[in-house]
Design a protein around this motif. Structure first.
Motif, PDB file in Angstrom:
ATOM      1  N   ILE A 138       0.852  -1.125  -0.063  1.00  0.00           N
ATOM      2  CA  ILE A 138      -0.045   0.015  -0.090  1.00  0.00           C
ATOM      3  C   ILE A 138       0.699   1.148   0.075  1.00  0.00           C
ATOM      4  CG2 ILE A 138      -1.928  -1.043   1.244  1.00  0.00           C
ATOM      5  CD1 ILE A 138      -0.840   0.327   3.752  1.00  0.00           C
ATOM      6  N   ALA A 139       0.323   2.235  -0.280  1.00  0.00           N
ATOM      7  CA  ALA A 139       0.888   3.567  -0.534  1.00  0.00           C
ATOM      8  C   ALA A 139       0.647   4.511   0.552  1.00  0.00           C
ATOM      9  CB  ALA A 139       0.861   4.370  -1.805  1.00  0.00           C
ATOM     10  N   PRO A 140       1.148   5.388   1.126  1.00  0.00           N
ATOM     11  CA  PRO A 140       1.039   6.113   2.143  1.00  0.00           C
ATOM     12  C   PRO A 140      -0.172   7.209   1.796  1.00  0.00           C
ATOM     13  CG  PRO A 140       3.380   6.831   1.340  1.00  0.00           C
ATOM     14  CD  PRO A 140       2.860   5.459   0.715  1.00  0.00           C
ATOM     15  N   THR A 141      -0.810   7.717   2.422  1.00  0.00           N
ATOM     16  CA  THR A 141      -1.935   8.659   1.765  1.00  0.00           C
ATOM     17  C   THR A 141      -1.408  10.129   2.151  1.00  0.00           C
ATOM     18  OG1 THR A 141      -2.631   9.217   4.269  1.00  0.00           O
ATOM     19  CG2 THR A 141      -3.632   7.399   3.251  1.00  0.00           C
ATOM     20  N   GLY A 142      -2.084  10.966   1.481  1.00  0.00           N
ATOM     21  CA  GLY A 142      -1.711  12.342   1.458  1.00  0.00           C
ATOM     22  C   GLY A 142      -1.382  12.852   2.933  1.00  0.00           C
ATOM     23  N   GLU A 143      -2.270  12.448   3.760  1.00  0.00           N
ATOM     24  CA  GLU A 143      -2.192  12.954   5.216  1.00  0.00           C
ATOM     25  C   GLU A 143      -0.655  12.557   5.642  1.00  0.00           C
ATOM     26  OE1 GLU A 143      -4.468  13.974   8.384  1.00  0.00           O
ATOM     27  OE2 GLU A 143      -4.611  14.891   6.594  1.00  0.00           O
ATOM     28  N   GLU A 144      -0.627  11.302   5.437  1.00  0.00           N
ATOM     29  CA  GLU A 144       0.762  10.764   5.847  1.00  0.00           C
ATOM     30  C   GLU A 144       1.959  11.398   5.298  1.00  0.00           C
ATOM     31  OE1 GLU A 144      -0.261   6.163   7.243  1.00  0.00           O
ATOM     32  OE2 GLU A 144      -0.412   6.837   5.336  1.00  0.00           O
ATOM     33  N   VAL A 145       1.803  11.516   4.299  1.00  0.00           N
ATOM     34  CA  VAL A 145       2.936  12.202   3.225  1.00  0.00           C
ATOM     35  C   VAL A 145       3.297  13.531   4.004  1.00  0.00           C
ATOM     36  CG1 VAL A 145       3.920  13.015   1.436  1.00  0.00           C
ATOM     37  CG2 VAL A 145       2.597  10.947   1.362  1.00  0.00           C
ATOM     38  N   LEU A 146       2.349  14.251   4.326  1.00  0.00           N
ATOM     39  CA  LEU A 146       2.247  15.610   4.911  1.00  0.00           C
ATOM     40  C   LEU A 146       2.849  15.497   6.309  1.00  0.00           C
ATOM     41  CD1 LEU A 146      -0.727  17.980   4.206  1.00  0.00           C
ATOM     42  CD2 LEU A 146       1.530  18.429   3.875  1.00  0.00           C
ATOM     43  N   ARG A 147       2.513  14.544   6.963  1.00  0.00           N
ATOM     44  CA  ARG A 147       3.112  14.420   8.324  1.00  0.00           C
ATOM     45  C   ARG A 147       4.339  13.957   8.311  1.00  0.00           C
ATOM     46  NH1 ARG A 147      -0.625  14.150  12.624  1.00  0.00           N
ATOM     47  NH2 ARG A 147      -2.696  14.827  12.018  1.00  0.00           N
ATOM     48  N   LEU A 148       4.767  12.803   7.533  1.00  0.00           N
ATOM     49  CA  LEU A 148       6.093  12.550   7.375  1.00  0.00           C
ATOM     50  C   LEU A 148       7.053  13.641   6.851  1.00  0.00           C
ATOM     51  CD1 LEU A 148       5.452   9.087   5.909  1.00  0.00           C
ATOM     52  CD2 LEU A 148       6.302   9.513   8.362  1.00  0.00           C
ATOM     53  N   THR A 149       6.684  14.454   5.914  1.00  0.00           N
ATOM     54  CA  THR A 149       7.388  15.763   5.649  1.00  0.00           C
ATOM     55  C   THR A 149       7.613  16.487   6.735  1.00  0.00           C
ATOM     56  OG1 THR A 149       6.022  15.581   3.367  1.00  0.00           O
ATOM     57  CG2 THR A 149       7.548  17.519   3.793  1.00  0.00           C
ATOM     58  N   GLY A 150       6.658  16.586   7.494  1.00  0.00           N
ATOM     59  CA  GLY A 150       6.986  17.555   8.730  1.00  0.00           C
ATOM     60  C   GLY A 150       7.964  16.877   9.525  1.00  0.00           C
ATOM     61  N   LEU A 151       7.851  15.646   9.886  1.00  0.00           N
ATOM     62  CA  LEU A 151       8.765  14.723  10.630  1.00  0.00           C
ATOM     63  C   LEU A 151      10.273  14.844  10.100  1.00  0.00           C
ATOM     64  CD1 LEU A 151       9.511  12.618  12.930  1.00  0.00           C
ATOM     65  CD2 LEU A 151       9.129  10.975  10.973  1.00  0.00           C
ATOM     66  N   GLY A 152      10.182  14.913   8.906  1.00  0.00           N
ATOM     67  CA  GLY A 152      11.713  15.244   8.086  1.00  0.00           C
ATOM     68  C   GLY A 152      12.150  16.685   8.760  1.00  0.00           C
ATOM     69  N   LEU A 153      11.301  17.625   8.491  1.00  0.00           N
ATOM     70  CA  LEU A 153      11.838  19.029   8.892  1.00  0.00           C
ATOM     71  C   LEU A 153      12.248  19.183  10.347  1.00  0.00           C
ATOM     72  CD1 LEU A 153       9.462  21.203   6.910  1.00  0.00           C
ATOM     73  CD2 LEU A 153      11.751  21.055   6.658  1.00  0.00           C
ATOM     74  N   VAL A 154      11.260  18.547  11.187  1.00  0.00           N
ATOM     75  CA  VAL A 154      11.672  18.471  12.534  1.00  0.00           C
ATOM     76  C   VAL A 154      13.052  17.833  13.076  1.00  0.00           C
ATOM     77  CG1 VAL A 154      10.736  18.160  14.642  1.00  0.00           C
ATOM     78  CG2 VAL A 154       9.286  18.997  13.176  1.00  0.00           C
ATOM     79  N   SER A 155      13.072  16.875  12.090  1.00  0.00           N
ATOM     80  CA  SER A 155      14.332  16.025  12.627  1.00  0.00           C
ATOM     81  C   SER A 155      15.532  16.670  12.035  1.00  0.00           C
ATOM     82  CB  SER A 155      14.208  14.465  11.774  1.00  0.00           C
ATOM     83  OG  SER A 155      13.255  13.995  12.238  1.00  0.00           O
ATOM     84  N   VAL A 156      15.589  17.296  10.989  1.00  0.00           N
ATOM     85  CA  VAL A 156      16.830  18.061  10.399  1.00  0.00           C
ATOM     86  C   VAL A 156      16.940  19.190  11.230  1.00  0.00           C
ATOM     87  CG1 VAL A 156      17.434  19.329   8.320  1.00  0.00           C
ATOM     88  CG2 VAL A 156      16.556  17.431   8.114  1.00  0.00           C
ATOM     89  N   ALA A 157      16.055  19.809  11.652  1.00  0.00           N
ATOM     90  CA  ALA A 157      16.079  21.112  12.717  1.00  0.00           C
ATOM     91  C   ALA A 157      16.817  20.507  14.039  1.00  0.00           C
ATOM     92  CB  ALA A 157      14.684  21.855  13.095  1.00  0.00           C
ATOM     93  N   TYR A 158      16.163  19.472  14.419  1.00  0.00           N
ATOM     94  CA  TYR A 158      16.670  18.809  15.699  1.00  0.00           C
ATOM     95  C   TYR A 158      18.138  18.607  15.425  1.00  0.00           C
ATOM     96  CZ  TYR A 158      17.038  15.343  19.307  1.00  0.00           C
ATOM     97  OH  TYR A 158      17.722  14.591  20.458  1.00  0.00           O
ATOM     98  N   LEU A 159      18.674  17.643  14.372  1.00  0.00           N
ATOM     99  CA  LEU A 159      20.139  17.603  14.459  1.00  0.00           C
ATOM    100  C   LEU A 159      20.933  18.777  13.970  1.00  0.00           C
ATOM    101  CD1 LEU A 159      19.949  14.458  11.936  1.00  0.00           C
ATOM    102  CD2 LEU A 159      19.842  14.494  14.609  1.00  0.00           C
ATOM    103  N   ALA A 160      20.305  19.754  13.183  1.00  0.00           N
ATOM    104  CA  ALA A 160      20.932  21.026  13.112  1.00  0.00           C
ATOM    105  C   ALA A 160      21.159  21.742  14.231  1.00  0.00           C
ATOM    106  CB  ALA A 160      20.129  21.947  12.028  1.00  0.00           C
TER     107      ALA A 160
END
Lengths: 306, 314
Positions: A138-160
């Protein structure tokens, strides 16, 4: 600036420390392959691609906890010798004798490392998501993609944040070992001690929890103490992003994922969750900016003796 | 030397660290194509002065202009025209010599095709053509120093500032380096600002020297002018005599205006108020000894230096 940026980037990808980064992506591969998807599916939860990051089914700890614990090490590894390493090598004076501004040396170092971190986080997430798609079909829903993008952003900010901390240490300390130790010390202080102290503080101020009001005060004190720590901010932000149902409770009640489902069964929309974590991202970025500004001022006025 | 604006012009340049004054109001002028020897013992403020010329540290007081620009305000204009070889030059150890130079070329915005030709030429000049593709980590100290020189010349500077470039070089390496410096100045018209605490080498290639002590330039001028300036106003005659004896010593000492004579082996030294070379030669002949060599006023810069620093230390 661009010549230095590309050289730094090539260094991050070419040197031994990249094994560490590659290890992180490989870890995503292992997690993606070993997470017990059957158990996840049978729990009847609705956000499959989010749960993959937080579940402990089939793996020792969740991928997110791992990132939260060891992400700082990677941020620190990419930055602890940024400036003093050049100094020790004797290349800083030679570099600054070339027609480039001091701030471009600094910026090139920071942005090359940041891009490296972003690429690693993105690759790891894509590996995990891809494997899950492959295994589940199955593929992620649009909702999930948005949330995962958010996760990526927060993670990069955290590592930064940890990267900026390490670069600051590399400006303040002449010795690369000292700056590495100082960064790791700060990691302990900001990552673990503050959380512990928050609990102690809350216990002192609200010693007996008798009314629901007391409970709320207790938790509020704890979570504010937590928000001083980038690790606390990160865990709060990720729980909001990855748990659309319970996460909005914002640590008010310490909950395990899914326990509140009977109570609050309607998930919030991705947009709402992103709105909730926006302050967290802003604070993380602000922390990075403060650290960078500190070391920047110091570095710009410093004497560069060979 | 042309009469254009000076390449380096320092006026009252001062650097203090807390209560300690590292550089104490130095004045300097270096012209186009000149080789200037910046001499002084370790810790006399030479490197600090150089850092201020490059904007690598800010002056506490006074001004310095390099190629007509203020290095603190407009460092890029200065660094485009000035090559700087730091005291202990470092390279990226995991990159080869050629890669290190290529990186410098990129930082200087030299197009790739042009850079490659120039790098090959420079590596040839510093005799590193065999080590071009070897990681710098495997270079010896002398090889690094030579690579440093190539690195400095890559941007085709008008002025080269070398901070103690002979440090760690063997005697042959020093001779080679000085040869390059002479050539840069004579053939390409590049001005060289050479800091050193070793004197022998410097007086050979420098048009002009300045001697630093405790943050001040205590002597400045051409080697010949300095010699005259610090000379005690007498003659120092050195002879090499075969078959010298006490009788000869006595008759040399009794020559008019001779203050002092001394002899060790075949070397005889006469200190006198006037030039007594002719009568000294006659005396040597008269005693049946053989005169092999005779020189007058052979004060080296080192004598000046030592004399000056003994004074400064007292």
């Amino acid at each position: 600036m661009s010549a230095l940026f590309w050289k730094e980037l090539a260094d991050h990808f070419g040197r031994r420390r990249f094994t560490l980064l590659l290890g992180l992506v490989a870890l995503g591969l292992v997690w993606g392959a070993f997470v017990d998807l059957g158990q996840l599916a049978s729990s009847g939860r609705r956000f499959f691609f989010l749960d993959v990051f937080t579940t402990t089914a089939g793996v020792p700890i969740s991928l997110l906890s791992f990132l939260s614990f060891f992400g700082p090490v990677i941020g620190i590894a990419l930055g602890f010798d940024a400036i003093n390493g050049e100094r020790t090598q004797g290349t800083l004076a030679r570099l600054l004798a070339q027609p480039l501004h001091r701030d471009s040396v600094y910026n090139a170092k920071f942005f090359a490392a940041l891009l490296t971190l972003a690429l690693v986080v993105a690759s790891m997430m894509i590996v995990v998501i891809g494997l899950t798609m492959f295994r589940m079909g199955i593929a992620p829903t649009g909702e999930e993609v948005l949330r995962l993008t958010g996760l990526g952003l927060v993670s990069v900010a955290y590592l930064a944040f940890w990267l900026a901390l390490a670069i600051t240490a590399s400006v303040l300390f002449r010795n690369t070992v000292t700056s590495a130790l100082a960064s790791i010390g700060m990691w302990f202080a900001l990552g673990f001690l503050i959380t512990l102290l928050g609990g102690v503080l809350a216990d002192r101020i609200v010693p007996d929890i008798e009314t629901p009001d007391d409970a709320v005060r207790h938790v509020t004190i704890e979570s504010w103490a937590n928000r001083v720590s980038p690790a606390g901010l990160y865990s709060e932000a990720t729980s909001i992003l990855l748990d659309p149902i319970g996460g909005r409770a914002l640590n008010l009640f310490t909950i395990e994922p899914g326990r509140l489902e009977g109570l609050l069964s309607t998930p919030v929309s991705a947009g709402q969750s992103l709105q909730l974590v926006w302050p967290h991202i802003v604070v993380l970025v602000a922390m990075v900016a403060v650290l960078l500004a500190l070391s920047y001022i110091r570095f710009m006025r410093e004497e560069i003796r060979a | 030397m042309t009469s254009t604006a000076p390449l380096i012009e320092a006026r009252g340049l001062t650097k203090r660290y807390g209560g300690f004054t590292a550089v104490d109001g130095i004045d300097l002028t270096i012209g186009e194509g000149e080789v200037f020897g910046f001499l002084g013992p370790n810790g006399s403020g030479k490197s600090t002065s150089i850092l201020m010329m490059l904007g690598l540290t800010e002056p506490t007081d006074g001004t310095v202009r390099v190629c007509g620009h203020d290095p603190s305000r407009n460092p890029l204009a200065v660094k485009r025209q000035v090559g700087y070889l730091p005291e202990s030059v470092g390279f990226y150890g995991d990159m080869t010599g050629a890669q290190n130079l290529r990186f410098t070329a990129e930082l200087n915005g030299i197009p790739r095709s042009e850079a490659d030709a120039r790098i090959a030429e420079l590596l040839d000049m510093v005799e590193l053509e065999d080590a071009t593709n070897q990681p710098v980590a495997q270079y010896s100290r002398g090889m690094r120093q030579r690579l440093g020189l190539a690195d400095v010349l890559l941007k085709q500077p008008r002025l080269v500032i070398l901070d103690d470039p002979t440090l760690g070089l063997d005697p042959a390496g020093i001779v080679w380096l000085l040869g390059i410096i002479e050539e840069l100045s004579a053939r390409q018209g590049i001005a060289v600002f050479l800091s050193s605490h070793q004197l022998q080498e410097v007086q050979r290639v420098c048009h002009r020297v300045g001697i630093m002590s405790h943050g001040r330039i205590v002597l400045e001028g051409t080697v010949a002018a300095l010699t005259a300036q610090t000379d005690a106003g007498g003659f120092r005659i050195t002879l090499k005599v075969e078959g010298a004896n006490d009788a000869l010593d006595a008759s040399l000492a009794s020559l008019p205006s001779v203050r002092e004579t001394s002899r060790s082996g075949i070397d005889v030294v006469i200190e006198s108020d006037e030039d007594v070379r002719a009568s000294a030669a006659a005396a040597v002949h008269g005693h049946g000894a053989r005169l092999l060599e005779m020189r007058a006023n052979d004060r080296t810069l080192e004598d000046i230096y030592l004399r000056y620093f003994q004074e400064a230390l007292q």
